[in-house]
Design a protein around this motif. Structure first.
Motif, PDB file in Angstrom:
ATOM      1  N   LEU A 160       0.809  -1.223   0.000  1.00  0.00           N
ATOM      2  CA  LEU A 160       0.000   0.000   0.000  1.00  0.00           C
ATOM      3  C   LEU A 160       0.839   1.269   0.000  1.00  0.00           C
ATOM      4  O   LEU A 160       0.337   2.348  -0.336  1.00  0.00           O
ATOM      5  CB  LEU A 160      -0.926   0.006   1.223  1.00  0.00           C
ATOM      6  N   LEU A 161       2.102   1.165   0.385  1.00  0.00           N
ATOM      7  CA  LEU A 161       2.966   2.341   0.422  1.00  0.00           C
ATOM      8  C   LEU A 161       3.809   2.483  -0.844  1.00  0.00           C
ATOM      9  O   LEU A 161       4.641   3.390  -0.933  1.00  0.00           O
ATOM     10  CB  LEU A 161       3.882   2.269   1.656  1.00  0.00           C
ATOM     11  N   SER A 162       3.578   1.610  -1.816  1.00  0.00           N
ATOM     12  CA  SER A 162       4.323   1.691  -3.071  1.00  0.00           C
ATOM     13  C   SER A 162       4.028   3.005  -3.791  1.00  0.00           C
ATOM     14  O   SER A 162       2.902   3.492  -3.792  1.00  0.00           O
ATOM     15  CB  SER A 162       3.955   0.521  -3.987  1.00  0.00           C
ATOM     16  N   SER A 163       5.059   3.561  -4.415  1.00  0.00           N
ATOM     17  CA  SER A 163       4.882   4.771  -5.225  1.00  0.00           C
ATOM     18  C   SER A 163       5.104   4.481  -6.698  1.00  0.00           C
ATOM     19  O   SER A 163       5.322   5.402  -7.493  1.00  0.00           O
ATOM     20  CB  SER A 163       5.854   5.865  -4.750  1.00  0.00           C
ATOM     21  N   ASN A 164       5.010   3.208  -7.069  1.00  0.00           N
ATOM     22  CA  ASN A 164       5.177   2.790  -8.465  1.00  0.00           C
ATOM     23  C   ASN A 164       3.809   2.616  -9.111  1.00  0.00           C
ATOM     24  O   ASN A 164       3.052   1.716  -8.729  1.00  0.00           O
ATOM     25  CB  ASN A 164       5.954   1.476  -8.526  1.00  0.00           C
ATOM     26  N   PRO A 165       3.451   3.446 -10.099  1.00  0.00           N
ATOM     27  CA  PRO A 165       2.131   3.336 -10.734  1.00  0.00           C
ATOM     28  C   PRO A 165       1.830   1.957 -11.300  1.00  0.00           C
ATOM     29  O   PRO A 165       0.663   1.545 -11.340  1.00  0.00           O
ATOM     30  CB  PRO A 165       2.179   4.393 -11.843  1.00  0.00           C
ATOM     31  N   ILE A 218      -6.698   5.773   7.754  1.00  0.00           N
ATOM     32  CA  ILE A 218      -6.002   4.488   7.792  1.00  0.00           C
ATOM     33  C   ILE A 218      -4.562   4.639   7.324  1.00  0.00           C
ATOM     34  O   ILE A 218      -3.626   4.120   7.945  1.00  0.00           O
ATOM     35  CB  ILE A 218      -6.743   3.440   6.938  1.00  0.00           C
ATOM     36  N   MET A 219      -4.364   5.374   6.223  1.00  0.00           N
ATOM     37  CA  MET A 219      -3.022   5.538   5.678  1.00  0.00           C
ATOM     38  C   MET A 219      -2.146   6.368   6.605  1.00  0.00           C
ATOM     39  O   MET A 219      -0.939   6.128   6.718  1.00  0.00           O
ATOM     40  CB  MET A 219      -3.094   6.175   4.287  1.00  0.00           C
ATOM     41  N   SER A 220      -2.729   7.330   7.283  1.00  0.00           N
ATOM     42  CA  SER A 220      -1.962   8.124   8.246  1.00  0.00           C
ATOM     43  C   SER A 220      -1.469   7.247   9.390  1.00  0.00           C
ATOM     44  O   SER A 220      -0.321   7.356   9.831  1.00  0.00           O
ATOM     45  CB  SER A 220      -2.825   9.264   8.794  1.00  0.00           C
ATOM     46  N   LYS A 221      -2.338   6.358   9.838  1.00  0.00           N
ATOM     47  CA  LYS A 221      -1.959   5.437  10.904  1.00  0.00           C
ATOM     48  C   LYS A 221      -0.901   4.454  10.415  1.00  0.00           C
ATOM     49  O   LYS A 221       0.073   4.156  11.128  1.00  0.00           O
ATOM     50  CB  LYS A 221      -3.197   4.681  11.393  1.00  0.00           C
ATOM     51  N   GLY A 227       2.485   5.809  10.410  1.00  0.00           N
ATOM     52  CA  GLY A 227       3.086   6.031  11.708  1.00  0.00           C
ATOM     53  C   GLY A 227       3.074   7.471  12.188  1.00  0.00           C
ATOM     54  O   GLY A 227       3.802   7.829  13.114  1.00  0.00           O
ATOM     55  N   THR A 228       2.245   8.312  11.579  1.00  0.00           N
ATOM     56  CA  THR A 228       2.199   9.714  11.985  1.00  0.00           C
ATOM     57  C   THR A 228       1.216   9.909  13.135  1.00  0.00           C
ATOM     58  O   THR A 228       0.170   9.272  13.186  1.00  0.00           O
ATOM     59  CB  THR A 228       1.774  10.616  10.807  1.00  0.00           C
ATOM     60  N   ALA A 229       1.583  10.801  14.051  1.00  0.00           N
ATOM     61  CA  ALA A 229       0.686  11.137  15.155  1.00  0.00           C
ATOM     62  C   ALA A 229      -0.506  11.910  14.620  1.00  0.00           C
ATOM     63  O   ALA A 229      -0.400  12.617  13.606  1.00  0.00           O
ATOM     64  CB  ALA A 229       1.427  11.967  16.188  1.00  0.00           C
ATOM     65  N   GLU A 230      -1.669  11.763  15.268  1.00  0.00           N
ATOM     66  CA  GLU A 230      -2.873  12.424  14.777  1.00  0.00           C
ATOM     67  C   GLU A 230      -2.760  13.932  14.938  1.00  0.00           C
ATOM     68  O   GLU A 230      -2.542  14.434  16.037  1.00  0.00           O
ATOM     69  CB  GLU A 230      -4.115  11.900  15.498  1.00  0.00           C
ATOM     70  N   SER A 231      -2.921  14.635  13.843  1.00  0.00           N
ATOM     71  CA  SER A 231      -2.828  16.094  13.825  1.00  0.00           C
ATOM     72  C   SER A 231      -4.204  16.698  14.053  1.00  0.00           C
ATOM     73  O   SER A 231      -5.219  15.995  14.095  1.00  0.00           O
ATOM     74  CB  SER A 231      -2.286  16.557  12.481  1.00  0.00           C
ATOM     75  N   GLN A 234      -6.341  15.824  11.116  1.00  0.00           N
ATOM     76  CA  GLN A 234      -6.857  14.461  11.169  1.00  0.00           C
ATOM     77  C   GLN A 234      -7.967  14.327  12.205  1.00  0.00           C
ATOM     78  O   GLN A 234      -8.936  13.596  11.998  1.00  0.00           O
ATOM     79  CB  GLN A 234      -5.717  13.483  11.476  1.00  0.00           C
ATOM     80  N   SER A 235      -7.841  15.062  13.304  1.00  0.00           N
ATOM     81  CA  SER A 235      -8.897  15.067  14.306  1.00  0.00           C
ATOM     82  C   SER A 235     -10.179  15.648  13.723  1.00  0.00           C
ATOM     83  O   SER A 235     -11.284  15.141  13.982  1.00  0.00           O
ATOM     84  CB  SER A 235      -8.456  15.876  15.527  1.00  0.00           C
ATOM     85  N   LYS A 236     -10.023  16.708  12.933  1.00  0.00           N
ATOM     86  CA  LYS A 236     -11.189  17.295  12.266  1.00  0.00           C
ATOM     87  C   LYS A 236     -11.812  16.302  11.293  1.00  0.00           C
ATOM     88  O   LYS A 236     -13.042  16.189  11.195  1.00  0.00           O
ATOM     89  CB  LYS A 236     -10.788  18.569  11.530  1.00  0.00           C
ATOM     90  N   MET A 237     -10.957  15.563  10.571  1.00  0.00           N
ATOM     91  CA  MET A 237     -11.465  14.564   9.631  1.00  0.00           C
ATOM     92  C   MET A 237     -12.244  13.479  10.366  1.00  0.00           C
ATOM     93  O   MET A 237     -13.288  13.030   9.890  1.00  0.00           O
ATOM     94  CB  MET A 237     -10.306  13.946   8.844  1.00  0.00           C
ATOM     95  N   ARG A 238     -11.757  13.051  11.515  1.00  0.00           N
ATOM     96  CA  ARG A 238     -12.454  12.026  12.280  1.00  0.00           C
ATOM     97  C   ARG A 238     -13.816  12.539  12.747  1.00  0.00           C
ATOM     98  O   ARG A 238     -14.812  11.809  12.726  1.00  0.00           O
ATOM     99  CB  ARG A 238     -11.598  11.582  13.466  1.00  0.00           C
ATOM    100  N   THR A 239     -13.863  13.804  13.160  1.00  0.00           N
ATOM    101  CA  THR A 239     -15.136  14.402  13.556  1.00  0.00           C
ATOM    102  C   THR A 239     -16.083  14.478  12.365  1.00  0.00           C
ATOM    103  O   THR A 239     -17.275  14.175  12.474  1.00  0.00           O
ATOM    104  CB  THR A 239     -14.914  15.816  14.129  1.00  0.00           C
ATOM    105  N   GLY A 240     -15.538  14.866  11.203  1.00  0.00           N
ATOM    106  CA  GLY A 240     -16.353  14.917   9.989  1.00  0.00           C
ATOM    107  C   GLY A 240     -16.894  13.556   9.616  1.00  0.00           C
ATOM    108  O   GLY A 240     -18.058  13.420   9.191  1.00  0.00           O
TER     109      GLY A 240
END
Length: 213
Positions: free
Chosen positions: A44-49, A119-122, A125-129, A132-138
């Motif tokens: 899922l983290l591949s950057s190859n089209p 899901i991709m942010s998690k 390995g990034t901490a919730e910004s 992202q908190s706003k997105m979760r509320t949305g």
């Protein structure tokens, strides 16, 4: 099995068994009885089209066919409908003229995209910004709206339909939120009732979410 684009003689869906967008395409293929091969996106983290069937957006699903490549769930479903020998009454997003239907489709797709971002942010390995908190509320707000309006939405869809893009996407969204443990769904009575009815379809039973090994 990986199939090169130039070697495609039968349809190939590129995606993941754990992806709600992929499941939309696979449900349509099952409903329309279109045979296809399934090529799993492993990283899922591949950057190859090329890992995404040639999609420069690095998104799934992708449908590879003898006449071309189709990016995205809606494009894939439309092409599967054109390929099918069946003639079911399919209700597409552009036919949703009532506000409650148009808004439901918009919110379902927005919720699906929001869930993917969370899901991709998690996964990254990034901490919730704060964003992202706003997105979760949305996401929670959108699901509350869909729960409140589910009965009206289903009653407003054409009664003579065989399948609708809205219902397939809604089903995949609700079950995926549970599967990925993004949002508890036990309290959403109307949405769960809808899903319990929809998942009796053979197409839903054949495409249960799972992690590819």
């Amino acid at each position: 099995m990986s199939v090169a684009r130039e070697d495609v003689t039968t349809p190939v869906i590129v995606g993941r068994s754990s992806s709600h967008f992929t499941r939309i395409a696979r449900i349509f293929a099952a409903e329309l009885r279109v045979d296809y091969s399934f090529r799993v996106l492993r990283d899922l983290l591949s950057s190859n089209p090329e890992d995404y069937g040639g999609n420069p957006a690095l998104r799934i699903p992708v449908l590879q066919t003898p006449r071309g490549v189709w990016f995205g769930a809606l494009n894939v479903c439309r092409e599967l409908r054109r390929m099918s020998s069946l003639t079911p009454h399919v209700v597409w997003p552009e036919e949703l003229e009532a506000p409650v239907l148009a808004n439901a489709q918009e919110l379902v797709l927005q919720a699906m995209s929001t869930e993917v971002t969370l899901i991709m942010s998690k996964l990254g390995g990034t901490a919730e910004s704060a964003h992202q908190s706003k997105m979760r509320t949305g996401l929670t707000n959108m699901m509350a709206w869909l729960e409140q309006n589910a009965t009206t939405v289903l009653a407003t869809l054409p009664s003579n339909r065989d399948l609708s893009f809205l219902e397939v996407t809604l089903f995949c969204l609700v079950r995926h939120l549970e599967f990925r443990e993004v949002l508890p769904m036990t309290s959403y009575e109307e949405l769960n009732a809808f899903c319990q009815k929809f998942e009796t379809r053979a197409s839903a039973m054949e495409t249960t979410f799972r992690f590819d090994t």
